[in-house]
Enzyme design. Structure first.
Site, PDB file in Angstrom:
ATOM      1  NE  ARG A  19     109.370  -4.170  81.607  1.00 37.39           N
ATOM      2  CZ  ARG A  19     110.405  -3.345  81.859  1.00 37.39           C
ATOM      3  NH1 ARG A  19     111.205  -2.957  80.876  1.00 37.39           N
ATOM      4  NH2 ARG A  19     110.646  -2.934  83.080  1.00 37.39           N
ATOM      5  CE  LYS A  59      92.207 -14.998  68.430  1.00 38.00           C
ATOM      6  NZ  LYS A  59      92.059 -13.776  67.648  1.00 38.00           N
ATOM      7  CG  ASP A 116      95.505  -9.204  62.032  1.00 38.06           C
ATOM      8  OD1 ASP A 116      95.882 -10.384  62.073  1.00 38.06           O
ATOM      9  OD2 ASP A 116      94.673  -8.713  62.829  1.00 38.06           O
ATOM     10  CE1 TYR A 170      89.055 -10.279  67.384  1.00 41.28           C
ATOM     11  CE2 TYR A 170      90.521  -8.530  68.076  1.00 41.28           C
ATOM     12  CZ  TYR A 170      89.759  -9.635  68.381  1.00 41.28           C
ATOM     13  OH  TYR A 170      89.709 -10.076  69.672  1.00 41.28           O
TER      14      TYR A 170
HETATM   15  C1  PLP Z   1      92.138 -12.371  67.934  1.00 39.66           C
HETATM   16  C2  PLP Z   1      92.564 -11.419  66.909  1.00 39.66           C
HETATM   17  C3  PLP Z   1      93.295 -10.265  67.232  1.00 39.66           C
HETATM   18  C4  PLP Z   1      93.655  -9.925  68.665  1.00 39.66           C
HETATM   19  O1  PLP Z   1      94.519 -10.868  69.241  1.00 39.66           O
HETATM   20  P1  PLP Z   1      94.509 -11.236  70.802  1.00 39.66           P
HETATM   21  O2  PLP Z   1      95.542 -12.305  70.879  1.00 39.66           O
HETATM   22  O3  PLP Z   1      93.134 -11.696  71.139  1.00 39.66           O
HETATM   23  O4  PLP Z   1      94.876  -9.999  71.541  1.00 39.66           O
HETATM   24  C5  PLP Z   1      93.681  -9.432  66.208  1.00 39.66           C
HETATM   25  N1  PLP Z   1      93.356  -9.691  64.915  1.00 39.66           N
HETATM   26  C6  PLP Z   1      92.651 -10.782  64.579  1.00 39.66           C
HETATM   27  C7  PLP Z   1      92.333 -11.010  63.145  1.00 39.66           C
HETATM   28  C8  PLP Z   1      92.224 -11.672  65.543  1.00 39.66           C
HETATM   29  O5  PLP Z   1      91.502 -12.738  65.193  1.00 39.66           O
END
Ligand code: PLP
Length: 382
Positions: A46, A195, A170, A98
């Site tokens: 971990r 992504k 983000d 998001y």
């Molecule tokens: C998908 C996404 C998240 C969350 O990420 P996960 O990997 O699905 O937990 C946060 N911010 C944006 C802009 C996203 O597209």
């Protein structure tokens, strides 16, 4: 080193025990100790795992950051950032977030007496007006999801600095190939690695990078204490995905540009959201803070009926109707009922997320096939 070279080499060194040039999948939960406390730097997985550590170095290098941490999801990474705060603290964030971020802020952390202000971040004066002595953090997403607004990161960094706020970005939609917020003054950058960074729709993962040692220490403590850490197999898959990040992004951008122009001229389409258009309201800022405009495009259909939107959304043959984005394959999403369904209708519509909006993640297939599929699907509506 330049980006493509880092994507292929950063963090990855021949394995010391065998010389294997690819980082092995260290599928182990624990590591032998010679006597209590004496080990080779790894005690329990971990806290630290060699496959994950290689990936953390790789992602940090892509953002030119000193420190990187990988999490079991993007939400796990965001959760760690908000846990740097205390009850009574306030956060300023965008009104076009998001959906999952909005859900975590408003339904989880609001219960711990952390207050979130969802505002229009395009106006620096508006940000200043919401700052008070309890404000501790500015959380920004750009380009925003799904309406592709561009927030001026340098302007936000200046406000955060003057007011002693932690400035977190983000950077999921842009990927480190198109935008590096730390270089523009951000303190912490978050990615949903699920992504573009992973890029193959086969892993859920998150990451945080920073140059601030104090923030890194706090985040690493939360990472190990709360435990949202990814496994070695997923870390390996992402290390493999990263090696083509620059090549994929170039194709996402090229395909995105062609598709955005096609959509703009289609009679069924009322409006196209894509920051590469010269008449996009923040095109000039996008040009200075991004190296390309990406493959994320949203459209508003002329026909407002949700039945028509559903018909089109389910008529594609190459493009798949699914949540998520940033993979090699093209996806279509209906934010109002899918990714953004957890946002109340009035809040959602005020941010432009109407029932007749569709969001596309344009993949790296041959653009002729994508355009043909798009045309057929749009023409299937009324
Ligand atoms: C998908 C996404 C998240 C969350 O990420 P996960 O990997 O699905 O937990 C946060 N911010 C944006 C802009 C996203 O597209």
């Amino acid at each position: 080193m330049k980006f493509g070279t880092k994507a292929i080499h950063a963090g990855v060194e021949p394995d010391p025990s065998t010389g294997a040039i690819m980082t092995p999948i260290y599928q182990t939960s624990t590591f032998a100790q010679e006597y209590p406390g004496k080990h080779k730097g790894y005690a329990y997985a971990r806290g630290k795992n060699p496959t994950r550590n290689a990936l953390e170095k790789s992602i940090a290098a892509l953002e030119d950051a000193k420190f990187g941490l990988c999490f079991s999801s993007g939400m796990g990474a965001m959760d760690a950032v908000i846990k740097m705060l205390r009850p009574g603290d306030e956060v300023i964030t965008g009104n076009d977030l998001y959906g999952g971020s909005y859900r975590m802020f408003s339904k989880v952390f609001a219960n711990y007496n952390i207050k979130f202000h969802y505002i229009d971040l395009n106006d620096a004066e508006n940000i200043k007006q919401h700052i008070n002595t309890n404000t501790k953090m500015l959380w920004v997403e750009t380009p925003t999801n799904p309406t592709m607004q561009i927030v001026d990161l340098k302007a936000c960094a200046a406000i955060a600095k003057t007011n002693n706020l932690i400035f977190a970005v983000d950077n999921t939609f842009a990927s480190p190939y198109l935008q590096n917020p730390l270089a523009l003054g951000a303190d912490i950058v978050m990615h949903s690695v699920t992504k573009y960074i992973g890029g193959h729709s086969d892993v859920v993962m998150g990451a945080l990078v920073t140059n601030n040692e104090d923030y890194h220490t706090q985040l690493a403590f939360i990472h190990n204490s709360c435990g949202a850490t990814p496994g070695p197999m997923d870390s390996f898959l992402v290390l493999r995905g990263i090696k083509t990040l620059h090549l994929r992004m170039e194709r996402h951008c090229a395909n995105g540009e062609k598709m955005a122009h096609f959509l703009r001229n289609h009679p069924a389409v009322e409006k196209v959201y894509w920051p590469g258009f010269t008449d996009h309201p923040n095109h000039e800022i996008a040009k200075t803070q991004m190296r390309g405009f990406g493959g994320m495009i949203s459209i508003v259909l002329k026909n407002k009926a949700i039945e028509n939107t559903f018909k089109i959304a389910s008529s594609f043959e190459v493009i798949t109707l699914a949540e998520s984005l940033g993979g090699v394959e093209s996806l279509v999403n209906h934010p109002a009922t899918m990714t953004h369904a957890s946002i109340p209708k009035d809040v959602r519509e005020a941010a432009g997320v109407v029932d007749n909006l569709l969001r596309f993640s344009i993949g790296v297939e041959d653009i002729e096939d994508l355009i043909e599929d798009m045309n057929n699907a749009l023409n299937s509506g009324s």
